[in-house]
Write an enzyme that holds these catalytic residues in place. Sequence first.
Site, PDB file in Angstrom:
ATOM      1  N   ILE A   1       5.282   4.973   2.544  1.00 16.51           N
ATOM      2  CA  ILE A   1       5.567   6.103   3.438  1.00 16.51           C
ATOM      3  C   ILE A   1       6.373   5.605   4.637  1.00 16.51           C
ATOM      4  CG2 ILE A   1       4.516   7.826   4.970  1.00 16.51           C
ATOM      5  CD1 ILE A   1       2.168   7.967   2.932  1.00 16.51           C
TER       6      ILE A   1
ATOM      7  N   SER B   1       0.827  -1.201   0.000  1.00 17.97           N
ATOM      8  CA  SER B   1       0.000   0.000   0.000  1.00 17.97           C
ATOM      9  C   SER B   1       0.865   1.256   0.000  1.00 17.97           C
ATOM     10  CB  SER B   1      -0.880   0.006   1.254  1.00 17.97           C
ATOM     11  OG  SER B   1      -0.048   0.192   2.384  1.00 17.97           O
ATOM     12  N   LYS B   2       0.194   2.358  -0.206  1.00 23.04           N
ATOM     13  CA  LYS B   2       0.872   3.656  -0.172  1.00 23.04           C
ATOM     14  C   LYS B   2       1.527   3.850   1.199  1.00 23.04           C
ATOM     15  CE  LYS B   2      -0.399   8.541  -0.253  1.00 23.04           C
ATOM     16  NZ  LYS B   2      -1.459   9.497  -0.532  1.00 23.04           N
ATOM     17  N   ARG B   3       0.784   3.412   2.224  1.00 22.57           N
ATOM     18  CA  ARG B   3       1.296   3.584   3.582  1.00 22.57           C
ATOM     19  C   ARG B   3       2.614   2.811   3.802  1.00 22.57           C
ATOM     20  NH1 ARG B   3      -1.998   2.397   8.974  1.00 22.57           N
ATOM     21  NH2 ARG B   3      -3.647   3.110   7.627  1.00 22.57           N
TER      22      ARG B   3
END
Length: 494
Positions: free
Chosen positions: A264, A259-261
């Site tokens: 990050i 995921s994007k998370r």
Amino acid sequence: MTERLRFAPSPTGPLHIGGLRTALYNYLYAKKHQGQVVLRIEDTDQTRYVAGAEDYIFNALEWMEIPPDESPKHGGNYGPYRQSERKEVYHEHIKHLVASGKAYYAFDTPDELEVLRAAATAKGEVFTYNAAVRERLKNSLNCTEEETQQYLDSGNYVVRLKVSPNTMVTVKDLLRGTITINSSTLDDKVLMKADGLPTYHFANVVDDHLMAITTVIRGEEWLPSLALHQLLYDAFGWESPKFIHLPLILKSEGKGKLSKRDGIQGGYPVFPLDWDEMKGFKENGFFPEVLRNFLLLIGWNGGTEQEIYTLEEMIAAFDVSGLQKGGGRFDYKKALWMNAQYLQQLPLQSLRTAGAVYLKALEGRYSEEALLQIVALAQPRITFIQELTAATYCFHSGPTEYDEKPLRKIKDRLPTSFFDWCEAHLPNTDVANLKAALQTWCEAEGCGFGVVMQGLRLALVGSLTGPDVMAIIALVGTEELLKRIRTLKEVINN
Ligand code: GLU
């Protein structure tokens, strides 16, 4: 028959690398079979539309050098390629389905349906709009013609697929084989929404047919919809394309989809290009060739030891038999390794040209030939092209700070007479003879040659890293070396 593939993203945000891999596989499959790829923008869900997302998709495919043959931008004979521009096509087709009894108008309001859902939930059941209940609900199957017309005139209606209960629906996925499901597990899916726009399922099937798509390669999240899509093909009497549902790209560790998370938290890119505050692969310094190669191998392998593929090699090798059914892990370290591999086999002149902005400070000061030598010294030491600036810094300036540990060591072990020797001999010692001259001096002084070399490296670079000391000196010259040795001496004395 010419193979025609399509990549059909919804412009709801940046293209995730999972989507980009789907685009790549579509491209490879099409090119392998001398076919075409269509880029279709599936923008019928206006609530999820994100400005800039469509441009992002184009830019990402362009940067990856996997352009579609047909698209809203490239044109083609099967357009328009934006679903929002195909409303009439869908209306024509939905009318046809209703007229042939395969679909019907439904007039239940969202509130009415909510009441039914809540009642089912209260009984521990799930409300399904299907053959078992449709006769009791408000739709064109039960209303009189007049009532139906009134509802249609009011504009508050949807169109649903009339799924016949208890029939076996057989679908085929080239990767997963044949799957049979009972139609009673399906609901009468909405095909046309109250806003007059088609749902994904309806538009997708109509467009794949009208755009003469022969093979659909998409993410496995669509596998559960395949039976519904098959029913739609059957309702129209159309032959369905071949299907391949790709496995997910998994987190680098643990369970679940990348995921994007994850990006990050892990400090790595998951989008091809910058999006908001998230850096893209491109802006991190990855070559498009590398991202292609990296994505190729998440979910596919050629059955050989080969890990680095040119685009031509990928096209030649790509085959359904190499696709894996299970999710592929996202291994960022592998991406870094691949980028370094790619960078290290670049011809010097190409690296020099591609990295020109990172070498600006050296231009004018060095000949082109010397610049190429500098690039050659940096090349094995970097993963990303932008690291050229740091990796060639010692050719630009002396250090502004020194690593403490080696500095202490030099302070303790390098005799001060070394600095005197440098003052006396460096200005008139030819670089070619420098090493021999230093060796002679070391023997006479009883000083370790290694210590002297470390002293020189520290003076030149500020740490014990960097290219070969003599190679640096050959390029910066003995005059510059003497300057840096004087600076080091000052630092030691203070
Ligand atoms: N618009 C769908 C998506 O973005 C495409 C699914 C498909 O390829 O059929 O996921």
